[in-house]
Enzyme design. Structure first.
Site, PDB file in Angstrom:
ATOM      1  N   ILE A 328      -5.940  -8.023   1.848  1.00 23.38           N
ATOM      2  CA  ILE A 328      -6.376  -7.042   2.880  1.00 23.38           C
ATOM      3  C   ILE A 328      -4.830  -6.346   2.925  1.00 23.38           C
ATOM      4  CG2 ILE A 328      -8.543  -7.771   3.617  1.00 23.38           C
ATOM      5  CD1 ILE A 328      -6.788  -9.540   5.856  1.00 23.38           C
ATOM      6  N   GLU A 329      -4.905  -5.209   3.150  1.00 23.20           N
ATOM      7  CA  GLU A 329      -3.877  -4.226   3.455  1.00 23.20           C
ATOM      8  C   GLU A 329      -2.610  -5.176   4.106  1.00 23.20           C
ATOM      9  OE1 GLU A 329      -4.562  -0.680   6.009  1.00 23.20           O
ATOM     10  OE2 GLU A 329      -5.826  -1.229   4.226  1.00 23.20           O
ATOM     11  N   GLN A 330      -3.139  -5.364   5.036  1.00 21.94           N
ATOM     12  CA  GLN A 330      -2.024  -6.060   5.948  1.00 21.94           C
ATOM     13  C   GLN A 330      -1.026  -7.868   5.367  1.00 21.94           C
ATOM     14  OE1 GLN A 330      -5.180  -5.632   7.031  1.00 21.94           O
ATOM     15  NE2 GLN A 330      -4.587  -4.005   8.760  1.00 21.94           N
ATOM     16  N   GLY A 331      -1.766  -8.819   4.252  1.00 22.12           N
ATOM     17  CA  GLY A 331      -1.099  -9.278   3.364  1.00 22.12           C
ATOM     18  C   GLY A 331      -1.604 -10.013   3.561  1.00 22.12           C
TER      19      GLY A 331
END
Length: 544
Positions: A328-331
């Site tokens: 996911i883009e948050q990490g």
């Protein structure tokens, strides 16, 4: 090494001058330096300064569930311009967030650009490069030939232009030059070194700090606690003290919207998967189950907010919870991405990467497929995910959606076939539509293009659309209905509910009846062999 300056949130606000560009690291409540933002709002109330700020947010700051984020500074006079990957969302029954009210009243210039690109705009600023050349956003509302990411009529055409380099078409986003970076960590030592042990992700803290520091700006860090000088393990320090000018201690900062500190989110503890809440039976669960059937064990899969976030939890219920590596883009890499306003975090992640590094994976198509939501689909296969039809404003915004879809080898869009009040019964015999939603989501033309179907076809991307009643595929001839739910009338419930003609596959299939019962559906993911994995990565080069 010089000790860092310790300030209250109100004192830190005095470091901001009129007309400054401030950049804020957060993802809703995750990593949100809420106390510092509140201090800026407090100073404006007391002194009417600072004024005419530009505020940059790669991902939204605040989500209206107890964390106000950008709303602390959403005041006419204080805020002149916002550049954001996403904006805070809140309960539909309540008043819109203050920033939305300003956008709709034309009181602020507002841009919505891809989150990954905004992070890269900071990195190029830190390296003193002119900006970012990217194909992310071409032929979408971000493209300056369409809307240029503008969110109201007050907003001028700026911050993105087209360019041709080596015979290829690109979008160019100039670097962001911040006067002030506002970031958040868990612990600072007396030298200003920052560690993130209780955080769900460091997000873009380092890149935002580099951008401000290297261009003569100020870096303010909000933390939960202060440690003795030199006591932090150097491998745990994610932002070195040489970049930090001031520290604000906020002992009560939340880890997420509702979480003070869950060690399974920050990687300090692994909880049994049985501790995850059960997903209640619903039409959305049926859609998520059908999407889960597309996956293979060993795949790397991205997913977005909404119904797609249910898929990892479906696999947990099917005893397949560890078969897919989620990104996911948050990490977060691996683990089980969480739901609702804890989305952006994962329980039991295998790794937690800085967001900009995660976007390097995503923009480069280094994963097998993406699961994303939709609001509208049109006759060209275009998808709208950011603009609410029949309303002026957008939802949370594009976020990482455009970054992800630009090079994803395969994309599965998930959502309801119709919108509005409806009465649809789901059970062991399939679906029974007593009364359908008054609005179809399959429209002639989407109200705004977040994803370009024609561009996906030209790049060789595979695209499916999964709803509770039908599965469709994007082809050069149009959208093809390949499956329908048991109990559904193809003509009345599918073809007649689309504003444009749908093609029916010669071998139309019926969706697995097991998807429609309340007990597990018996989903078992077949393995993705190593040679297929390598071949798939090689074939995906054509998409990039």
């Amino acid at each position: 090494m010089q000790k860092v300056q310790l300030l209250t949130a109100r004192e830190a606000a005095d470091l901001i001058n009129d007309d400054d560009v401030i950049t804020v690291s957060s993802s809703s409540a995750l990593g949100c330096p809420d106390s510092v933002l509140a201090g800026i709002g407090q100073r404006f109330t007391e002194t009417s300064h600072p004024v005419n700020l530009t505020s940059v947010h790669p991902i939204a700051a605040g989500d209206m569930y107890g964390v106000k984020g950008i709303d602390h500074i959403a005041r006419p006079g204080l805020l002149r311009k916002v550049i954001a990957g996403s904006y805070p969302s809140g309960p539909s029954s309540a008043e819109p967030p203050l920033i939305w009210q300003m956008i709709e009243r034309e009181e602020v210039e507002a841009y919505n650009f891809p989150s990954g690109v905004i992070y890269q705009m900071h990195r190029t600023a830190a390296a003193r490069q002119p900006g970012v050349f990217t194909q992310v956003g071409i032929d979408t509302f971000i493209d300056p030939r369409l809307q240029g990411g503008r969110m109201n009529t007050t907003t001028p055409a700026a911050h993105v232009e087209t360019a041709t380099v080596s015979g290829q078409e690109w979008l160019f986003f100039p670097s962001v030059i911040p006067n002030v970076a506002i970031i958040r960590a868990t612990t600072a030592d007396e030298y200003g070194n920052l560690t993130f042990e209780d955080e769900g992700s460091p997000l873009g803290a380092l890149d935002l700090a580099y951008a401000a520091h290297n261009t003569g700006g100020v870096v303010i860090a909000q933390v939960k606690r202060l440690a003795e000088a030199g006591s932090l393990h150097p491998q745990h320090v994610k932002v070195p003290g040489i970049l930090v000018d001031a520290v604000v201690i906020a002992e009560d900062q939340l880890q997420t919207t509702l979480t003070q500190n869950d060690p399974a989110i920050s990687g300090q503890l692994r909880k049994p998967l049985s501790s995850l809440p059960h997903v209640a039976f619903s039409l959305e669960k049926i859609t998520a189950r059908r999407a889960a059937q597309e996956l293979k064990a060993g795949e790397i899969v991205n997913l977005g907010f909404g119904v797609s976030a249910l898929v990892p939890h479906i696999l947990v219920e099917e005893n397949q919870g560890r078969e897919v590596s989620w990104v996911i883009e948050q990490g977060a890499v691996g683990g089980i991405p969480l739901l609702d306003f804890a989305f952006g975090c994962a329980q039991n992640p295998d790794a937690i990467m800085p967001s900009i590094d995660q976007f390097t994976l995503l923009q480069g198509g280094g994963f097998n497929r993406s699961l994303l939501s939709f609001l509208e689909i049109d006759r060209h296969g275009n998808v709208n995910v950011h603009h609410l039809p029949r309303k002026r404003h957008v939802t949370a915004g594009v976020g990482g959606f455009a970054d992800i879809t630009s090079s994803a080898p395969e994309i599965i869009f998930m959502g309801a076939f119709t919108a509005g009040r409806r009465d649809i019964d789901a059970g062991p015999n399939g679906l029974h539509i007593r009364s359908d939603g008054p609005f179809t989501k399959l429209v002639n033309d989407v109200s705004a293009v977040t994803f370009s179907g024609p561009r996906a076809l030209a790049r060789g991307q595979k695209v499916k659309y999964i709803t509770e009643r039908a599965v469709l595929e994007l082809t050069a001839q149009g959208l093809v209905v390949t499956e329908i739910a048991p109990g559904i009338d193809l003509q009345k419930d599918v073809l007649d509910r689309s504003e444009f003609p749908l093609i029916v596959a010669d071998e139309l299939r019926t969706m697995d009846l097991a998807l429609f019962g309340e007990t597990p559906a018996g989903i078992h993911l077949s393995p993705l062999p190593l040679h297929e994995r390598v071949e798939q990565r090689a074939s995906s080069l054509a998409v990039r």
